[in-house]
Design a protein around this motif. Structure first.
Motif, PDB file in Angstrom:
ATOM      1  N   GLY A 113      42.869  52.357  36.285  1.00 21.21           N
ATOM      2  CA  GLY A 113      42.023  52.908  35.427  1.00 21.21           C
ATOM      3  C   GLY A 113      42.718  53.172  33.815  1.00 21.21           C
ATOM      4  N   GLY A 114      41.881  53.771  33.042  1.00 27.15           N
ATOM      5  CA  GLY A 114      42.575  53.853  31.797  1.00 27.15           C
ATOM      6  C   GLY A 114      43.664  55.063  31.562  1.00 27.15           C
ATOM      7  N   SER A 142      54.018  61.273  40.050  1.00 24.83           N
ATOM      8  CA  SER A 142      52.583  61.319  39.817  1.00 24.83           C
ATOM      9  C   SER A 142      51.871  60.180  39.656  1.00 24.83           C
ATOM     10  N   ASP A 143      52.561  58.849  39.603  1.00 25.80           N
ATOM     11  CA  ASP A 143      51.963  57.718  39.604  1.00 25.80           C
ATOM     12  C   ASP A 143      51.401  57.501  41.161  1.00 25.80           C
ATOM     13  N   ILE A 144      51.956  57.835  41.884  1.00 27.23           N
ATOM     14  CA  ILE A 144      51.386  57.720  43.473  1.00 27.23           C
ATOM     15  C   ILE A 144      50.382  58.704  43.713  1.00 27.23           C
ATOM     16  N   GLU A 145      50.405  59.872  43.280  1.00 26.58           N
ATOM     17  CA  GLU A 145      49.339  60.868  43.154  1.00 26.58           C
ATOM     18  C   GLU A 145      48.096  60.381  42.581  1.00 26.58           C
ATOM     19  N   ALA A 146      48.195  59.636  41.478  1.00 25.51           N
ATOM     20  CA  ALA A 146      47.083  59.177  40.801  1.00 25.51           C
ATOM     21  C   ALA A 146      46.229  58.237  41.575  1.00 25.51           C
ATOM     22  N   LYS A 150      42.561  58.220  43.250  1.00 26.15           N
ATOM     23  CA  LYS A 150      41.670  57.300  42.877  1.00 26.15           C
ATOM     24  C   LYS A 150      40.956  57.006  44.411  1.00 26.15           C
ATOM     25  N   HIS A 151      41.804  56.633  45.185  1.00 31.63           N
ATOM     26  CA  HIS A 151      41.145  55.878  46.627  1.00 31.63           C
ATOM     27  C   HIS A 151      40.585  57.139  47.218  1.00 31.63           C
ATOM     28  N   GLY A 152      40.923  58.322  47.113  1.00 36.75           N
ATOM     29  CA  GLY A 152      40.448  59.438  47.900  1.00 36.75           C
ATOM     30  C   GLY A 152      41.251  59.913  49.135  1.00 36.75           C
ATOM     31  N   ILE A 153      42.438  59.790  48.882  1.00 40.87           N
ATOM     32  CA  ILE A 153      43.299  60.120  50.181  1.00 40.87           C
ATOM     33  C   ILE A 153      44.093  61.243  49.737  1.00 40.87           C
TER      34      ILE A 153
END
Length: 153
Positions: A113-114, A142-146, A150-153
């Protein structure tokens, strides 16, 4: 008589070339060459020159038809193998290289995403790495959390 001799010589030469190709492990080319080599002798044995005189009851003609059928079968088989993926070595190597190079290194960047673009992060990381204790351990994930959010996990 001369035409039959020439056709037999052409067929013998073609079969010799096919044997050399098979020896070099180029089996599709060898089979195709053998098929081409069998056509002249097959035509001679069918009695194409003297068609009206001896074709119907001549065992030689039926052997010629059998050789023509065998040549056609070789043609059809080599085409089927070639279409299935048997091609030349260079074609197989190119296909393998295309499959290996199909995944781009930044293929997951559009799915982020943007808001979480990886292009913006590399500029921040060298600054944080320069100072010994200023990097927050929460920023590392933070990248992993994003991605997980995004995938709802």
């Amino acid at each position: 008589m001369i035409a039959e001799t020439v056709c037999a010589a052409v067929s013998a030469a073609g079969l010799g070339i096919a044997a050399v190709a098979a020896y070099r492990r180029r089996f599709l080319a060898a089979a195709r060459t053998a098929a081409y080599a069998l056509v002249p002798i097959g035509l001679v044995l069918t009695g194409a020159v003297a068609w009206a005189a001896e074709t119907a009851f001549s065992p030689t003609a039926w052997v010629g038809f059998g050789l023509l059928g065998g040549a056609w079968l070789l043609f059809a088989t080599t085409r089927a193998v070639e279409r299935r993926g048997g091609g030349t070595r260079a074609e197989r190597r190119a296909a393998r290289a295309a499959r290996r190079g199909a995944v781009a290194p930044g293929a997951s960047a559009p799915s982020l995403g943007g808001a979480a673009r990886p292009a913006a992060r590399p500029a921040e990381r060298p600054k944080a790495a320069g100072s010994a204790g200023s990097a927050d351990p929460a920023d590392d994930f933070s990248d992993i959390e994003a991605i997980l959010k995004k995938h709802g996990i």
